[in-house]
Design a protein around this motif. Sequence first.
Motif, PDB file in Angstrom:
ATOM      1  N   LEU A 213       7.504  -4.188  60.550  1.00 52.01           N
ATOM      2  CA  LEU A 213       7.037  -5.557  60.353  1.00 52.01           C
ATOM      3  C   LEU A 213       6.982  -6.304  61.682  1.00 52.01           C
ATOM      4  O   LEU A 213       6.036  -7.070  61.945  1.00 52.01           O
ATOM      5  CB  LEU A 213       7.960  -6.286  59.370  1.00 52.01           C
ATOM      6  N   PHE A 214       7.984  -6.092  62.535  1.00 50.82           N
ATOM      7  CA  PHE A 214       8.007  -6.740  63.844  1.00 50.82           C
ATOM      8  C   PHE A 214       6.796  -6.319  64.682  1.00 50.82           C
ATOM      9  O   PHE A 214       6.122  -7.158  65.294  1.00 50.82           O
ATOM     10  CB  PHE A 214       9.306  -6.384  64.578  1.00 50.82           C
ATOM     11  N   ILE A 215       6.487  -5.018  64.717  1.00 50.37           N
ATOM     12  CA  ILE A 215       5.349  -4.521  65.487  1.00 50.37           C
ATOM     13  C   ILE A 215       4.035  -5.052  64.913  1.00 50.37           C
ATOM     14  O   ILE A 215       3.115  -5.429  65.661  1.00 50.37           O
ATOM     15  CB  ILE A 215       5.344  -2.981  65.518  1.00 50.37           C
ATOM     16  N   ASP A 216       3.932  -5.108  63.581  1.00 43.49           N
ATOM     17  CA  ASP A 216       2.719  -5.634  62.944  1.00 43.49           C
ATOM     18  C   ASP A 216       2.456  -7.076  63.366  1.00 43.49           C
ATOM     19  O   ASP A 216       1.325  -7.434  63.725  1.00 43.49           O
ATOM     20  CB  ASP A 216       2.848  -5.558  61.419  1.00 43.49           C
ATOM     21  N   PHE A 217       3.503  -7.913  63.317  1.00 45.11           N
ATOM     22  CA  PHE A 217       3.337  -9.314  63.710  1.00 45.11           C
ATOM     23  C   PHE A 217       3.054  -9.433  65.208  1.00 45.11           C
ATOM     24  O   PHE A 217       2.273 -10.299  65.631  1.00 45.11           O
ATOM     25  CB  PHE A 217       4.585 -10.127  63.344  1.00 45.11           C
ATOM     26  N   LEU A 218       3.682  -8.586  66.014  1.00 49.57           N
ATOM     27  CA  LEU A 218       3.445  -8.618  67.451  1.00 49.57           C
ATOM     28  C   LEU A 218       1.979  -8.316  67.768  1.00 49.57           C
ATOM     29  O   LEU A 218       1.331  -9.040  68.550  1.00 49.57           O
ATOM     30  CB  LEU A 218       4.358  -7.608  68.148  1.00 49.57           C
ATOM     31  N   VAL A 219       1.440  -7.268  67.156  1.00 48.86           N
ATOM     32  CA  VAL A 219       0.029  -6.920  67.368  1.00 48.86           C
ATOM     33  C   VAL A 219      -0.886  -8.020  66.844  1.00 48.86           C
ATOM     34  O   VAL A 219      -1.901  -8.355  67.463  1.00 48.86           O
ATOM     35  CB  VAL A 219      -0.293  -5.577  66.685  1.00 48.86           C
ATOM     36  N   TYR A 220      -0.499  -8.615  65.717  1.00 50.29           N
ATOM     37  CA  TYR A 220      -1.329  -9.667  65.138  1.00 50.29           C
ATOM     38  C   TYR A 220      -1.443 -10.879  66.067  1.00 50.29           C
ATOM     39  O   TYR A 220      -2.545 -11.357  66.345  1.00 50.29           O
ATOM     40  CB  TYR A 220      -0.767 -10.092  63.787  1.00 50.29           C
ATOM     41  N   PHE A 221      -0.303 -11.356  66.551  1.00 49.48           N
ATOM     42  CA  PHE A 221      -0.325 -12.574  67.368  1.00 49.48           C
ATOM     43  C   PHE A 221      -0.847 -12.314  68.785  1.00 49.48           C
ATOM     44  O   PHE A 221      -1.471 -13.193  69.379  1.00 49.48           O
ATOM     45  CB  PHE A 221       1.072 -13.195  67.421  1.00 49.48           C
TER      46      PHE A 221
ATOM     47  N   HIS B 260       2.414   3.845  63.742  1.00 48.95           N
ATOM     48  CA  HIS B 260       3.105   4.890  64.497  1.00 48.95           C
ATOM     49  C   HIS B 260       3.945   4.284  65.634  1.00 48.95           C
ATOM     50  O   HIS B 260       4.986   4.830  65.993  1.00 48.95           O
ATOM     51  CB  HIS B 260       2.094   5.888  65.079  1.00 48.95           C
ATOM     52  N   ILE B 261       3.491   3.153  66.177  1.00 49.54           N
ATOM     53  CA  ILE B 261       4.333   2.453  67.162  1.00 49.54           C
ATOM     54  C   ILE B 261       5.623   1.999  66.491  1.00 49.54           C
ATOM     55  O   ILE B 261       6.723   2.128  67.050  1.00 49.54           O
ATOM     56  CB  ILE B 261       3.575   1.252  67.766  1.00 49.54           C
ATOM     57  N   GLY B 262       5.488   1.447  65.267  1.00 49.27           N
ATOM     58  CA  GLY B 262       6.673   1.047  64.521  1.00 49.27           C
ATOM     59  C   GLY B 262       7.602   2.223  64.252  1.00 49.27           C
ATOM     60  O   GLY B 262       8.831   2.096  64.355  1.00 49.27           O
TER      61      GLY B 262
ATOM     62  N   VAL C 242      16.642  -1.776  57.695  1.00 50.12           N
ATOM     63  CA  VAL C 242      16.887  -1.750  59.139  1.00 50.12           C
ATOM     64  C   VAL C 242      15.957  -0.784  59.867  1.00 50.12           C
ATOM     65  O   VAL C 242      15.427  -1.103  60.938  1.00 50.12           O
ATOM     66  CB  VAL C 242      18.366  -1.394  59.427  1.00 50.12           C
ATOM     67  N   PHE C 243      15.736   0.391  59.300  1.00 53.83           N
ATOM     68  CA  PHE C 243      14.970   1.426  59.999  1.00 53.83           C
ATOM     69  C   PHE C 243      13.561   1.643  59.457  1.00 53.83           C
ATOM     70  O   PHE C 243      12.675   2.066  60.203  1.00 53.83           O
ATOM     71  CB  PHE C 243      15.725   2.760  59.943  1.00 53.83           C
ATOM     72  N   ARG C 244      13.319   1.352  58.172  1.00 47.02           N
ATOM     73  CA  ARG C 244      12.027   1.682  57.569  1.00 47.02           C
ATOM     74  C   ARG C 244      11.135   0.476  57.337  1.00 47.02           C
ATOM     75  O   ARG C 244       9.971   0.649  56.968  1.00 47.02           O
ATOM     76  CB  ARG C 244      12.239   2.376  56.212  1.00 47.02           C
ATOM     77  N   PHE C 245      11.672  -0.733  57.553  1.00 45.65           N
ATOM     78  CA  PHE C 245      10.867  -1.926  57.250  1.00 45.65           C
ATOM     79  C   PHE C 245      10.790  -2.900  58.419  1.00 45.65           C
ATOM     80  O   PHE C 245       9.687  -3.224  58.893  1.00 45.65           O
ATOM     81  CB  PHE C 245      11.429  -2.626  56.006  1.00 45.65           C
ATOM     82  N   LEU C 246      11.938  -3.390  58.890  1.00 47.96           N
ATOM     83  CA  LEU C 246      11.933  -4.445  59.915  1.00 47.96           C
ATOM     84  C   LEU C 246      11.229  -4.045  61.214  1.00 47.96           C
ATOM     85  O   LEU C 246      10.447  -4.836  61.762  1.00 47.96           O
ATOM     86  CB  LEU C 246      13.369  -4.895  60.204  1.00 47.96           C
ATOM     87  N   PRO C 247      11.484  -2.849  61.791  1.00 47.61           N
ATOM     88  CA  PRO C 247      10.769  -2.492  63.034  1.00 47.61           C
ATOM     89  C   PRO C 247       9.253  -2.473  62.847  1.00 47.61           C
ATOM     90  O   PRO C 247       8.510  -2.917  63.729  1.00 47.61           O
ATOM     91  CB  PRO C 247      11.306  -1.095  63.366  1.00 47.61           C
TER      92      PRO C 247
END
Length: 435
Positions: A136-144, A104-106, A129-134
């Motif tokens: 994926l970016f949030i997922d990796f941010l939370v992961y790291f 939901h953050i994404g 641009v709108f349904r995947f990359l944002p």
Amino acid sequence: MVGMRFISCIRFSMQLLMAETFFVSTWKRKKQFPVKIMAGIAGYFLMAWLVFYIFINIPGDHSVVYTAYYGSLFCLSLGVMRIGFQITGKEILFAGVCGYATQHIGFAVSMIIQELSSLTLSGMEDFIVFRFLPYLFIDFLVYFVLIKRYEGKSELKDRDIRMIVLALVILLTVVFLSVLVDSRMFQEESGLLRNVLCKIYAIFCCTLSIFIAFNLSRQNRILHENEMMESMLHSLKEQQRLSQENINIINIKCHDLKYRISKISRIEDSEDQREYIESVKNAVAIYDNIYQTGNDALDLVLTEKSLLCDEYNIKLSSMIEGLALDFMHTTDVYALFGNLLDNAIESVMKEPDEEKRIISIQMARKSQGYHIHMDNYCNEAIVFEDGLPVTTKADKAYHGFGVRSIKYIVDKYNGDMLMRAGEQRFQVDILFYIS
């Protein structure tokens, strides 16, 4: 749910499962994992289609219906984790809540980008641009930032179910508000600023949900363990008192035996006299185990454990100045050295070669403070977690507190501790910084 398309159901499901994947990456997988997880995902999309078909036929455009729809897809995703991983229901719910909050953050970030950029894309470009990359970016941010920090440290386990439920309630409330603002009846009134502020609020609340489910739950567990430590230390006071009474009885009996030795000369038969002398010697030998270090609690625990060592033919060597421990509470001294010796005794008892049943414990004054060093034979492979050995007992929820109580006491007096294993030895070093 008029106008809802099945492609949006697929997109949401992919985004949700992708976010949850990061939270389950360290979990223990079941046998034949690839087959089971693929079957689980196939079953998920089949059930998702059924859920979509049911909700699409509900007349009207109500926010509660949309929230129930997304909640149903969320519940289905929990089933996929159950199929593929060896994990408890509580931990599955934890990963699901955190994964949904991340998704939901994404979604909120994607909507903010669309609102502020005013970009209008279609087809694959819109998806990337709108349904995947944002997302994926949030997922990796939370992961790291969060998950990888505690990877391999059991920080994704044994959660507080109350905190998870609280996080889920907050998350569903945010989802409901997001649907409400995005619904058609509010579309004309909301405006750009209101939409952006709503999505920022959603990001804040979802981040709070992850914090509650992850960190606050962990802190509650640590607090609960500390309370158990305090309760355990409190119960040791009674054990310490009873042990002291036992040692006093031993002292009385030993002194009594010494007095009776003087009566041996009255035994006329030489054989009876010899047997009597041997029995007296064996009885008096127990007095060799009475320690006098200058600290009553330390004397008590060393005497108690040395008697146990004699029973199992364990050689216990100690060089400790008890007066140096005056800065510690007597119960803490009893618990610290009692747990150290209990762990060492339990380890060396497993060794069939009695020559290797040796335990050494020393305490010396260093420039920084007082250094305690303990060394014992250990032929087992020790697994460490957060610097502490993991208990080998089956019920890990109720064992392993001996080692954790040692760390608890060391931390209580602002000390440092290092446990290590290697070359068939297990060693513990504790340093108390005393001026």
